[in-house]
Design an enzyme around this catalytic site. Structure first.
Site, PDB file in Angstrom:
ATOM      1  N   GLU A 104      39.477  68.037  36.388  1.00 49.61           N
ATOM      2  CA  GLU A 104      38.459  69.136  36.208  1.00 49.61           C
ATOM      3  C   GLU A 104      37.215  69.191  37.334  1.00 49.61           C
ATOM      4  OE1 GLU A 104      37.314  69.586  32.323  1.00 49.61           O
ATOM      5  OE2 GLU A 104      39.540  69.648  31.673  1.00 49.61           O
TER       6      GLU A 104
ATOM      7  N   ASP B  66      38.770  49.346  30.491  1.00 50.14           N
ATOM      8  CA  ASP B  66      38.772  47.872  29.752  1.00 50.14           C
ATOM      9  C   ASP B  66      40.001  47.843  28.968  1.00 50.14           C
ATOM     10  OD1 ASP B  66      37.127  45.501  29.200  1.00 50.14           O
ATOM     11  OD2 ASP B  66      37.423  45.942  27.240  1.00 50.14           O
TER      12      ASP B  66
HETATM   13  C1  NOJ Z   1      38.181  42.601  29.529  1.00 52.62           C
HETATM   14  C2  NOJ Z   1      36.899  42.203  29.919  1.00 52.62           C
HETATM   15  O1  NOJ Z   1      36.823  42.261  31.177  1.00 52.62           O
HETATM   16  C3  NOJ Z   1      36.482  41.099  29.411  1.00 52.62           C
HETATM   17  O2  NOJ Z   1      35.042  40.559  29.903  1.00 52.62           O
HETATM   18  C4  NOJ Z   1      36.081  41.403  28.013  1.00 52.62           C
HETATM   19  O3  NOJ Z   1      35.629  40.395  27.277  1.00 52.62           O
HETATM   20  C5  NOJ Z   1      37.349  41.979  27.286  1.00 52.62           C
HETATM   21  N1  NOJ Z   1      38.258  42.789  28.257  1.00 52.62           N
HETATM   22  C6  NOJ Z   1      37.203  42.420  25.881  1.00 52.62           C
HETATM   23  O4  NOJ Z   1      36.491  43.773  26.142  1.00 52.62           O
END
Ligand code: NOJ
Ligand code: CA
Length: 589
Positions: free
Chosen positions: A303, A235
């Site tokens: 790994e 993310d």
């Molecule tokens: C990207 C994620 O896909 C989204 O749903 C989220 O709100 C933001 N990152 C923050 O984590």
């Protein structure tokens, strides 16, 4: 503007022009050509009847995914979380939230997927934690300047009494990117400190310069790798490192366009590099320092056996800059948001496709393709909006409504075009049903923090997160055994339910299934790709060859002639000896 093409191309209809990508017949890792299906756990299937999807629900529906024919499943977060951003606010990275089940439920789901030949990728959220994470709670309980605060980005405010935020950054969800703490006795002369959050105020950003932060996340990787997961979707992969000194930034950030600078928005040109304005810019994104982190993670994954992989969620442009995340010693894939955000326009699509291969081939990484996910308006709906060029963050009931039939026709054509391309493709749950966005949802039920932080000026992402319809005739369309789904489903979902599509010729589900089967049988994912010369500069048609398969998509308004004698393998809609508007065909020729 679409123009009318000559129906018969001036050159041999099937002769190839420029080669865009050279395929590979040699042994390769599974992720290079995988079709990966995104499960959004709270909206996939509810096992216990509380109206919220869960891990037992996923396990109960693995057969659907196996029938569809996907290679892998990516699960959005199911970790312990107060759910302020639907789980992207993690309080414990090593446990399942009771809302979704238990670690034992996860193990059973993983085993069930593996038994069916499907891999499983989980989400990793390293840019921020929940404000309920033990580290942040410790930071709040500790003095300014304490080691507990050093894991996050706490700063004194500006102004004589520290009453102004430390810089002018905005949250991607709207509003300021800083929140001030409650006063404490041991505050310094500038009063309570502020903490940085690029997203909601309940999602404080970690300080990735802190060695403990780095160690913690390699440990978290190992925790899930030891369980047997096949990879991680990372993310906000472009956000972990911020520019030194956290300088002010006068560009703008938002969910709507990924955050282009004001200048870029005014740019009327269509860059050859495939950029669409999907790249976040500014001192909080795409800093060179992030790459060192991914090199470390690469080594951790290496790994383990079985070609585990990392996929970057990085809203970075141009594609050559994005490709830096997938250099041979970093991550393995990055989502192609330039493709996702490209307008329904033949020249623009050719540009982004070519630029994608050019950038990724240079570093030896597979190109990925994606049209929908849990953050954007579903592609069948986007393509049916009155102005297909705009990219709203959700659609209000009071907005001009999409043309559902046109959107579905184009959406199926876009999918068939995408799945004909070599590389790896991501599908978002429900798109195999042709499921539209919920565009008439009452604002009272919305839950996305982006809706509230923009004071209701953006609808937000709830419309693409509505619980799936499994049975047309069951309450909640069979989402669970009982209970109201956590978001209301529109009545139209009855027509899209899985049980009225599985095994039904012409249904969107059967189209996806046939496309995945053909893709596998023809080796499309690891094939090469060249434009068909006759259509190379066409304003309406995108046409290319991948091995023995020719893909032709007509984005114009008039039908075009199909090459005589070609065998039709698959079509997104009815064809004769002509390819109608908004239709894609796969030919063997
Ligand atoms: C990207 C994620 O896909 C989204 O749903 C989220 O709100 C933001 N990152 C923050 O984590
Ligand atoms: Ca449930």
């Amino acid at each position: 503007m679409a123009t009318t093409e000559p129906t018969i191309p001036t050159t041999e209809p099937l002769s190839t022009g420029a080669t865009v990508h050279v395929g590979s017949e040699t042994a390769r890792e599974w992720w290079r050509d995988a079709v990966i299906y995104q499960v959004y756990p709270r909206s996939f299937a509810d096992g216990n009847g509380d109206g919220i999807g869960d891990i037992p629900g996923i396990t109960s529906r693995l057969d659907h995914l196996q029938t569809l024919g996907v290679d892998a499943v990516w699960l959005s977060p199911f970790y312990r979380s107060p759910q302020k951003d639907a789980g992207y606010d993690v309080a414990d990275y090593r446990d399942v939230d009771p809302l979704f089940g238990t670690l034992a439920d996860f193990d059973a789901m993983l085993a069930g997927a593996h038994a069916r030949g499907m891999r499983v990728i989980v989400d990793l959220v390293p840019n921020h934690t929940s404000d309920q994470h033990v580290w942040f709670q410790q930071a709040l309980a500790s003095a300014p300047g304490s080691p507990e605060r050093a894991r996050y980005i706490f700063r004194d405010g500006r102004g004589p009494a520290g009453e102004e935020p430390p810089n002018n950054w905005h949250s991607i969800f709207g509003g300021p990117a800083w929140t001030r703490l409650e006063p404490r006795e041991d505050d310094g002369p500038l009063g309570p400190q502020w903490y940085l959050h690029l997203f909601d105020s309940t999602q404080p950003d970690l300080d990735w310069d802190h060695p403990e932060v780095r160690t913690e996340f390699t440990d978290v990787l190992r925790f899930w790798l030891d369980k047997g997961v096949d990879g991680f979707r990372v993310d906000v992969a472009h956000g972990l490192v911020k520019a030194d000194g956290l300088p002010d930034w006068h560009g703008h950030v938002s969910m709507v366009d990924g955050g282009t600078s004001d200048d870029a928005e005014d740019d009327p040109g269509a860059p050859e590099d495939g950029s669409t304005g999907a790249g976040n810019q500014g001192p909080m994104f795409d800093q060179d320092g992030v790459h060192e982190i991914y090199r470390t993670w690469h080594d951790v994954l290496a790994e383990y056996d079985g070609d585990r992989c990392l996929v970057a969620e990085a809203w970075v442009e141009p594609l050559s800059r994005l490709a830096r995340y997938v250099r041979p010693d970093e991550m393995h894939q990055a989502f192609n948001f330039s493709f996702l955000t490209t307008a329904w326009d033949a020249a623009a699509l050719r540009r982004v496709v070519a630029a994608s291969y050019q950038a990724n081939d240079e570093v030896g990484a597979p190109t990925t393709w994606v049209l929908s996910n849990h953050d954007v308006v579903r592609h069948v709906t986007r393509l049916g909006l009155p102005d297909v060029g705009v990219r709203p963050n959700g659609v209000f009931a009071t907005d001009p409504q999409p043309d559902e039939e046109l959107g579905l026709r184009r959406g199926r054509a876009a999918t068939l075009l995408m799945l004909g391309l070599p590389g790896s493709a991501y599908l978002y749950q429900g798109e195999e049903l042709g499921l539209p966005e919920h565009t008439t949802m009452p604002n009272e039920v919305r839950q996305d923090p982006a809706h509230f932080r923009t004071h209701g000026s953006e609808a937000g992402r709830d419309g693409c997160r509505v619980p799936l319809p499994w049975h047309a005739d069951a309450p909640g369309f069979g989402f669970g055994p009982a209970g109201e789904p956590w978001l209301p489903q529109p009545a139209s979902y009855a027509r899209y339910a899985a049980d009225v599509q599985e095994g039904v010729e012409g249904s969107t589900f059967e189209l996806y299934r046939a496309a995945l089967a053909t893709r596998r049988a023809e080796g499309i994912g690891h094939g090469g790709m060249a434009w068909l010369e006759a259509w190379e500069d066409s304003a309406d048609v995108v046409a290319f060859r991948n091995g023995d398969v020719v893909v032709m998509a007509n984005l114009g308004t008039a039908p075009v002639a199909l090459p005589v004698g070609a065998e039709v393998l698959l079509t997104s809609g009815p064809v004769t000896d002509e390819l109608p508007a908004d239709t894609t065909v796969w030919l063997r020729a």
